[in-house]
Design a protein around this motif. Structure first.
Motif, PDB file in Angstrom:
ATOM      1  N   TYR A  43     -66.620 -91.697  18.741  1.00  0.00           N
ATOM      2  CA  TYR A  43     -66.062 -93.216  18.787  1.00  0.00           C
ATOM      3  C   TYR A  43     -67.090 -93.747  17.405  1.00  0.00           C
ATOM      4  CZ  TYR A  43     -63.877 -92.926  23.277  1.00  0.00           C
ATOM      5  OH  TYR A  43     -63.289 -92.681  24.327  1.00  0.00           O
ATOM      6  N   ASP A  79     -59.666 -92.939  24.156  1.00  0.00           N
ATOM      7  CA  ASP A  79     -59.540 -91.743  23.206  1.00  0.00           C
ATOM      8  C   ASP A  79     -60.179 -90.303  23.626  1.00  0.00           C
ATOM      9  OD1 ASP A  79     -57.920 -93.359  21.460  1.00  0.00           O
ATOM     10  OD2 ASP A  79     -59.602 -93.723  20.020  1.00  0.00           O
ATOM     11  N   TYR A 130     -62.480-101.006  21.640  1.00  0.00           N
ATOM     12  CA  TYR A 130     -61.712 -99.824  21.725  1.00  0.00           C
ATOM     13  C   TYR A 130     -61.796 -98.688  22.854  1.00  0.00           C
ATOM     14  CZ  TYR A 130     -66.281 -98.089  19.854  1.00  0.00           C
ATOM     15  OH  TYR A 130     -67.425 -98.181  19.413  1.00  0.00           O
ATOM     16  N   ILE A 131     -62.617 -99.333  23.855  1.00  0.00           N
ATOM     17  CA  ILE A 131     -62.828 -98.722  25.245  1.00  0.00           C
ATOM     18  C   ILE A 131     -62.491 -99.643  26.370  1.00  0.00           C
ATOM     19  CG2 ILE A 131     -63.903 -96.535  24.486  1.00  0.00           C
ATOM     20  CD1 ILE A 131     -66.510 -97.739  25.956  1.00  0.00           C
TER      21      ILE A 131
END
Length: 139
Positions: A78, A120, A29-30
């Motif tokens: 996260y 995010d 996700y990063i």
């Protein structure tokens, strides 16, 4: 769950924002997302000191950074860790494009920044900067 305190720079030059792209990461996700350049704050450092160290190491940039440049702090949870981003606004001229710890970068204008795939936590920072009018993004 681990918490990371990170100092990051919103570097503006000629009305453009420097956006750096992460490389691979253990967290999907990063991985390969755009972010503000910076680094983890060590226990014996001020945020401005950590940022100066990180920019010299990762981008070969030597900039004068003080706590007066601090403009906001943003927290983001996260799935596997929490990050606290201390954001410093830096106006710089003639910033060389020298990447050491990133795979790409973009000097983005107001029309381009929303098309980048942001991490995010950094997306929250970008939106807050624009929403609060802290930087004039008009080119």
């Amino acid at each position: 769950m681990k918490t990371y305190e990170v100092a990051v720079a919103a570097i503006v030059s000629d009305w453009l924002l420097l956006c750096t792209q992460r490389g691979p990461s253990q967290y999907d996700y990063i991985a390969h997302k755009f972010q503000f350049p910076g680094g983890t704050i060590e226990s014996d450092e001020m945020g401005s000191e950590a940022l100066k160290r990180a920019l010299e190491k990762d981008l070969n940039l030597s900039l004068e950074i003080t706590e007066d440049h601090h403009m906001m702090t943003v927290e983001h949870q996260y799935p596997d860790f929490k990050v606290i981003l201390h954001v410093y606004k830096i106006e710089a001229e003639n910033v060389a494009d020298h990447l050491i710890d990133h795979i790409d970068h973009v000097w983005a204008d107001s029309g381009m920044i929303y098309f980048l795939e942001w991490a995010d936590a950094d997306f929250k920072v970008m939106n807050k900067i624009i929403d609060e009018g802290l930087i004039d993004w008009q080119v």
